[in-house]
Each structure stands twice: as C-alpha cells, then as structure tokens.
Write a protein that holds these residues in place. Structure first.
Motif: not given
Length: 305
Positions: A233-249
């Motif tokens: 599961l991923l969230t790609y977001e801003a404001p800067r610096p833009h970030t990818i948040r991910v969670d996984f098994p």
C-alpha cells in the motif's frame, strides 16, 4: 445471484485470510447463542480486515496477541466488558446489549467508530443488522451481515449513518496483518508531479487506485494506490520534499526495496532519506526495509511529573 457470490465477485477474498478459522461450537457455547451462517461464511472467506477502509470485519478467532486479542475480537470483548448503560438509559439505548435476550451483538465497526451489530431476536438467519453510530443513532437493515457488506460495497445500501466509498474506486478488502511502514523522502525531478505519479505506477504495475486528495490553493496532494501482485500500500504525497509512504508485509522487505529504488529512478528522482513512520532516519539503505530492533528500555525512574 445471491449476496455471497456477488460479494466474492465484487471483492475477491484474500488467499490467506487472517483469524478466519476456529471452532464455532466453542464460540457459540461461550456466547450462549447460535451465530448466523452468513456471518460465519463472511469470517471464513475474508477473516480479520476492512472493506474499502471503512467497514471493519471482526472475528471471534485469533489469540496470538499481535494487536491485542480483545482489541479486534468484538464478540468476546462485548461479553467480557458488559455495560449497564443500556439498562439504565432506555431512551438513549433502545436495544439491550448482549448477553441480554434479544440484544445487540457486535460483529464489526467502521472508520468513524460506529458499531455494526446483529439484533439477536428470533431465528439467527433472520437477525437484522443494526448500525449503532458513535453519536448514539441507530439504523436497522433487514438483512444479514454478508448481504449488508455486499450492498455497501456495491453502492446499493441506503444509509444516513455510514460513509460511502469514493464512486470512482473499485471496492477492496485489506487483511489486517503485521506490516512494516516506511517513508522515502525524494529529491525533485524535471517532471511535474502528474508525470512522476504515472512513472511510479508504471514501475510498480499493475496498480489500483485507493483514493486521492488535491488542494487547489497550494501544491499539496496525496495519491493512494496498491500493487496488484503484492500486498503493498503506497501513498505518494507533497508538499516538498515529496514523499512515498509504503507499508508491506515484513516478509517482502528484501523484495520491495529494489523495486522502489528502480521506480524512483524511473521518476527522475533520488532517495534522500528513508525513515520509519515516526520519522526516525534509517541510515543503512540495505536494511532499511527490515524491522529494526527495539531500543533498550529506559531505566525506570520513580518520579512524579
């Protein structure tokens, strides 16, 4: 087509449902009631998890304490923590609570802390679903749990209390299981963010949408997505610096890092930092996706603050 095959068609059950199997006879003896077959089917097909980030399905199984047995086991929690509020205030609580005869028995919840209940009056297969909102409102639906979930995921359930899924999203089910959470802070790119998002999805394809949010006033946005081939599961977001948040098994720790690094390069970016969900930097990128050992406990100081 009845509710069960329709629900399976709309929302394919997980291959390995969590806390989905156990001895129903033991559960029913402990509760003092026979449970409806459609609720048993729902538990065995999907297990512990959530539909569309809104409806939470609880099960009477699972004692390993990953997240606290009673925390997700709504049936046993209700029996273990009886309340006499319903008996004292009939105007506010029009239904008694289990184990009283003809009472409400909790089988699920919602993101808004509403309770999904069965009204245990009459034959179990005739028990209707009652939505008991966190604000004290009640709503009765003359159907079992499986049909209730099927109608909600298909957008056919009329409710003044429950949130709905975003209309352009396909329904899904997330299994509750141990997960690792990481944040990747990225450098800027020559590409605008819609292009970066497209390149990210290309690199991780196939993916599906899980919702989005964008601000008209500022360069702020969030795009939620999930990979189809893996439970990421991923969230790609801003404001800067833009970030990818991910969670996984956790077992995917060695697999996900090279995929994400390749995706970031495809986006024309570099990874500036990898942190935990709490923002703690992880200096070694080779082990950043693995669960970190717990910090030593601070010595106990007997002091009132």
């Amino acid at each position: 087509m009845t509710a069960r095959p329709r629900l399976v068609h709309l929302v394919p059950p997980p291959n390995d449902p969590v806390d989905a199997r156990g001895d129903w006879a033991v559960v029913e003896t402990a509760l003092g009631v026979r449970l409806p077959d459609d609720y048993k089917w729902l538990v065995e097909a999907y297990g512990w998890g959530e539909f569309g980030d809104v409806l939470y399905l609880r099960t009477p199984f699972g004692t390993n304490g990953r997240n606290g047995y009673n925390e997700h086991n709504g049936i046993e929690w209700q029996k273990a923590h009886p309340t006499d509020s319903a008996a004292r205030d009939r105007e506010r609580y029009p239904h008694p609570l289990h184990p009283a005869p003809g009472a409400l028995l909790v089988w699920g919840a919602t993101i808004d802390a509403d309770r999904l209940c069965l009204l245990t009056a009459g034959a179990p297969e005739d028990w209707p679903v009652v939505v008991w909102s966190s604000e004290g409102w009640y709503e009765t639906h003359p159907m079992g749990a499986a049909e209730f979930v099927e109608r909600w995921t298909d957008g056919r359930l009329v409710s003044r209390l429950l949130a709905s899924m975003e209309p352009d999203l396909a329904p899904w089910f997330n299994t509750f299981r141990p997960r690792t959470h990481r944040c990747l802070r990225l450098s800027e790119s020559r590409f605008a963010h819609p292009v970066r998002l497209r390149l990210l999805r290309e690199a991780l394809a196939p993916t599906v949408d899980r919702g989005r949010w964008e601000s008209d006033a500022e360069d702020e946005w969030q795009h939620h997505l999930a990979t189809v081939d893996h439970d990421w599961l991923l969230t790609y977001e801003a404001p800067r610096p833009h970030t990818i948040r991910v969670d996984f098994p956790p077992e995917d720790a060695d697999l996900i890092l090279p995929r994400l690094l390749a995706a970031v390069r495809h986006m024309g970016c570099e990874v500036l930092q990898i942190t935990t969900a709490a923002g703690i930097p992880l200096p070694d990128p080779d082990t950043a996706m693995h669960e970190q050992p717990a910090a030593p406990a601070a010595p106990h100081v007997s002091e009132h603050r």
